[in-house]
Design a protein around this motif. Structure first.
Motif, PDB file in Angstrom:
ATOM      1  N   SER A   1      -8.217  -8.064  -7.145  1.00  0.00           N
ATOM      2  CA  SER A   1      -9.370  -8.345  -7.990  1.00  0.00           C
ATOM      3  C   SER A   1     -10.578  -7.504  -7.598  1.00  0.00           C
ATOM      4  CB  SER A   1      -9.736  -9.828  -7.891  1.00  0.00           C
ATOM      5  OG  SER A   1     -10.937 -10.092  -8.597  1.00  0.00           O
ATOM      6  N   ARG A   2     -11.293  -7.049  -8.617  1.00  0.00           N
ATOM      7  CA  ARG A   2     -12.572  -6.357  -8.397  1.00  0.00           C
ATOM      8  C   ARG A   2     -13.730  -7.181  -8.969  1.00  0.00           C
ATOM      9  NH1 ARG A   2     -10.061  -4.486  -5.140  1.00  0.00           N
ATOM     10  NH2 ARG A   2      -9.446  -2.320  -4.765  1.00  0.00           N
ATOM     11  N   ASP A   3     -13.421  -8.377  -9.412  1.00  0.00           N
ATOM     12  CA  ASP A   3     -14.435  -9.305  -9.906  1.00  0.00           C
ATOM     13  C   ASP A   3     -14.750 -10.283  -8.780  1.00  0.00           C
ATOM     14  OD1 ASP A   3     -15.738 -11.585 -11.049  1.00  0.00           O
ATOM     15  OD2 ASP A   3     -14.979 -11.012 -13.018  1.00  0.00           O
ATOM     16  N   PRO A   4     -16.018 -10.407  -8.381  1.00  0.00           N
ATOM     17  CA  PRO A   4     -16.347 -11.255  -7.228  1.00  0.00           C
ATOM     18  C   PRO A   4     -16.016 -12.721  -7.410  1.00  0.00           C
ATOM     19  CG  PRO A   4     -18.341 -10.569  -8.366  1.00  0.00           C
ATOM     20  CD  PRO A   4     -17.221  -9.761  -8.947  1.00  0.00           C
ATOM     21  N   LEU A   5     -15.826 -13.165  -8.654  1.00  0.00           N
ATOM     22  CA  LEU A   5     -15.545 -14.580  -8.878  1.00  0.00           C
ATOM     23  C   LEU A   5     -14.088 -14.847  -9.264  1.00  0.00           C
ATOM     24  CD1 LEU A   5     -18.789 -15.714 -10.727  1.00  0.00           C
ATOM     25  CD2 LEU A   5     -18.140 -16.110  -8.347  1.00  0.00           C
ATOM     26  N   VAL A   6     -13.244 -13.828  -9.178  1.00  0.00           N
ATOM     27  CA  VAL A   6     -11.823 -13.993  -9.504  1.00  0.00           C
ATOM     28  C   VAL A   6     -10.999 -13.652  -8.264  1.00  0.00           C
ATOM     29  CG1 VAL A   6      -9.916 -13.189 -10.951  1.00  0.00           C
ATOM     30  CG2 VAL A   6     -12.201 -13.471 -11.936  1.00  0.00           C
ATOM     31  N   PRO A   7     -10.111 -14.541  -7.852  1.00  0.00           N
ATOM     32  CA  PRO A   7      -9.324 -14.282  -6.643  1.00  0.00           C
ATOM     33  C   PRO A   7      -8.254 -13.227  -6.860  1.00  0.00           C
ATOM     34  CG  PRO A   7      -8.568 -16.289  -7.676  1.00  0.00           C
ATOM     35  CD  PRO A   7      -9.785 -15.855  -8.450  1.00  0.00           C
ATOM     36  N   SER A   8      -7.870 -12.566  -5.781  1.00  0.00           N
ATOM     37  CA  SER A   8      -6.737 -11.656  -5.824  1.00  0.00           C
ATOM     38  C   SER A   8      -5.431 -12.442  -5.765  1.00  0.00           C
ATOM     39  CB  SER A   8      -6.799 -10.680  -4.646  1.00  0.00           C
ATOM     40  OG  SER A   8      -7.867  -9.772  -4.785  1.00  0.00           O
ATOM     41  N   LEU A   9      -4.404 -11.888  -6.405  1.00  0.00           N
ATOM     42  CA  LEU A   9      -3.064 -12.463  -6.358  1.00  0.00           C
ATOM     43  C   LEU A   9      -2.174 -11.712  -5.377  1.00  0.00           C
ATOM     44  CD1 LEU A   9      -2.414 -12.939 -10.185  1.00  0.00           C
ATOM     45  CD2 LEU A   9      -3.574 -14.483  -8.591  1.00  0.00           C
ATOM     46  N   ALA A  10      -2.543 -10.489  -5.048  1.00  0.00           N
ATOM     47  CA  ALA A  10      -1.733  -9.658  -4.174  1.00  0.00           C
ATOM     48  C   ALA A  10      -1.508 -10.333  -2.835  1.00  0.00           C
ATOM     49  CB  ALA A  10      -2.409  -8.304  -3.962  1.00  0.00           C
ATOM     50  N   GLY A  11      -0.260 -10.314  -2.377  1.00  0.00           N
ATOM     51  CA  GLY A  11       0.064 -10.819  -1.056  1.00  0.00           C
ATOM     52  C   GLY A  11       0.184 -12.319  -0.946  1.00  0.00           C
ATOM     53  N   GLN A  12       0.072 -13.026  -2.061  1.00  0.00           N
ATOM     54  CA  GLN A  12       0.179 -14.481  -2.010  1.00  0.00           C
ATOM     55  C   GLN A  12       1.649 -14.916  -2.011  1.00  0.00           C
ATOM     56  OE1 GLN A  12      -2.572 -15.972  -1.303  1.00  0.00           O
ATOM     57  NE2 GLN A  12      -3.440 -13.906  -1.455  1.00  0.00           N
ATOM     58  N   GLU A  13       1.907 -16.106  -1.546  1.00  0.00           N
ATOM     59  CA  GLU A  13       3.276 -16.590  -1.373  1.00  0.00           C
ATOM     60  C   GLU A  13       3.937 -16.849  -2.731  1.00  0.00           C
ATOM     61  OE1 GLU A  13       6.636 -18.721  -0.962  1.00  0.00           O
ATOM     62  OE2 GLU A  13       4.890 -19.893  -1.559  1.00  0.00           O
ATOM     63  N   ALA A  14       5.174 -16.361  -2.870  1.00  0.00           N
ATOM     64  CA  ALA A  14       5.820 -16.333  -4.178  1.00  0.00           C
ATOM     65  C   ALA A  14       6.065 -17.722  -4.757  1.00  0.00           C
ATOM     66  CB  ALA A  14       7.142 -15.563  -4.082  1.00  0.00           C
ATOM     67  N   VAL A  15       6.521 -18.656  -3.940  1.00  0.00           N
ATOM     68  CA  VAL A  15       6.801 -20.005  -4.454  1.00  0.00           C
ATOM     69  C   VAL A  15       5.529 -20.655  -4.966  1.00  0.00           C
ATOM     70  CG1 VAL A  15       7.590 -22.333  -3.849  1.00  0.00           C
ATOM     71  CG2 VAL A  15       8.822 -20.334  -2.982  1.00  0.00           C
ATOM     72  N   PHE A  16       4.454 -20.480  -4.249  1.00  0.00           N
ATOM     73  CA  PHE A  16       3.172 -21.032  -4.685  1.00  0.00           C
ATOM     74  C   PHE A  16       2.769 -20.459  -6.043  1.00  0.00           C
ATOM     75  CE2 PHE A  16      -1.389 -20.505  -5.130  1.00  0.00           C
ATOM     76  CZ  PHE A  16      -1.840 -21.796  -4.983  1.00  0.00           C
ATOM     77  N   LEU A  17       2.852 -19.129  -6.168  1.00  0.00           N
ATOM     78  CA  LEU A  17       2.483 -18.496  -7.428  1.00  0.00           C
ATOM     79  C   LEU A  17       3.346 -18.999  -8.582  1.00  0.00           C
ATOM     80  CD1 LEU A  17       1.919 -14.812  -6.280  1.00  0.00           C
ATOM     81  CD2 LEU A  17       0.169 -16.443  -6.991  1.00  0.00           C
ATOM     82  N   VAL A  18       4.622 -19.124  -8.341  1.00  0.00           N
ATOM     83  CA  VAL A  18       5.525 -19.642  -9.372  1.00  0.00           C
ATOM     84  C   VAL A  18       5.097 -21.042  -9.792  1.00  0.00           C
ATOM     85  CG1 VAL A  18       7.876 -20.484  -9.791  1.00  0.00           C
ATOM     86  CG2 VAL A  18       7.516 -18.224  -8.777  1.00  0.00           C
ATOM     87  N   ASN A  19       4.822 -21.889  -8.822  1.00  0.00           N
ATOM     88  CA  ASN A  19       4.436 -23.272  -9.142  1.00  0.00           C
ATOM     89  C   ASN A  19       3.128 -23.328  -9.921  1.00  0.00           C
ATOM     90  OD1 ASN A  19       6.698 -24.250  -7.859  1.00  0.00           O
ATOM     91  ND2 ASN A  19       5.648 -24.683  -5.926  1.00  0.00           N
TER      92      ASN A  19
END
Length: 282
Positions: A143-161
């Motif tokens: 993310s390049r928006d200060p109020l939007v989180p990045s998704l890169a590197g996050q745990e796959a099961v969590f993202l799926v859920n």
């Protein structure tokens, strides 16, 4: 119909086949008290969120490398109870705003390691499903928006859920629309989980890069956001120099601004002030 705009409020763990080695935290710099104090305040968070804010505990979000402004807003919502989580509310509501800012900048300065691919999903196919996500969360989920989180590197099961919870209307968001099957969602989660996320706080950016960084919060894009930030365009050069030096020298109460400007020379501040004072008011 747009497939999805993932406004992910939590950032996660690392349930990978192999545990990645943690990147070393940036060294403590003498005189950089906000970084040291942020690390001290954030120590209680690392008990759940992992060393340096990189979680390897299933179901627990990672904090490392995330946008500090987003983390400050999210922390405030937990401490106020607007994001329901009793344990977080009790733990965070005792923190002063300045402590929250220091902690957010500390975690934003960390560089999370690259995760191993999950046991499910097709990473290459997942990349083909990211077009709508990238509109808010950036290419590769950075993310390049200060109020939007990045998704890169996050745990796959969590993202799926999380994606499934938006699709199934368990979680609601005014711009979220997910029209994907389970296989698509697993591929998407697998893709984002293995992307490299870098620290969100730069140490020594060039002056031209600083203008872009300042505009993320002080530009018109955030005029309708939950953060109240002053405009810089058209302010007098003398005023801008005085205020920016006060933040840099910690004579004005914002640890976030202090951390971001701690390494700025007088010449850098004067160049920024000269630029903004010459711009028309938005």
């Amino acid at each position: 119909m747009r497939n999805m705009l993932l406004i992910v409020a939590l950032l996660v763990l690392g349930a990978c086949a192999e545990k990645p080695e943690l990147a070393a935290a940036p060294a403590y710099q003498p005189g950089d008290s906000s970084y040291y104090e942020g690390r001290q305040t954030g120590a209680v968070c690392t008990e759940c969120h992992g060393e340096n804010g990189f979680s390897q505990e299933p179901g627990v979000p990672s904090l490392a490398g995330q946008q500090p402004a987003y983390m400050i807003v999210a922390t405030g919502e937990y401490s106020s109870g607007s994001r329901p989580h009793a344990a977080k509310e009790d733990m965070l509501k005792a923190l002063a705003q300045v402590d929250v800012e220091k902690m957010a900048v500390y975690f934003a300065a960390q560089v999370p390691p690259v995760r191993q691919p999950p046991s499910f999903g097709d990473v290459k196919r997942g990349e083909t499903l990211t077009a709508d996500c990238s509109e808010c969360h950036g290419p590769q989920g950075i993310s390049r928006d200060p109020l939007v989180p990045s998704l890169a590197g996050q745990e796959a099961v969590f993202l799926v859920n999380v994606i499934k919870s938006y699709r199934d209307h368990v979680r609601k968001h005014e711009v979220m629309a997910v029209d994907m099957n389970d296989s698509d969602i697993e591929d998407l989660g697998a893709y984002y989980s293995v992307q490299q996320l870098h620290a969100a706080v730069d140490k020594n950016p060039a002056v031209q890069e600083l203008v872009t960084k300042c505009d993320r919060c002080h530009g018109s894009a955030l005029s309708n956001s939950r953060m109240v930030v002053p405009g810089l365009n058209g302010q007098t050069e003398e005023y801008l120099v005085r205020v920016m030096k006060a933040y840099r020298d910690y004579d004005r109460g914002s640890s976030l601004m202090h951390k971001m400007s701690a390494d700025y020379s007088d010449e850098t501040i004067e160049a920024l002030a000269s630029y903004y004072s010459s711009q028309p008011v938005n």
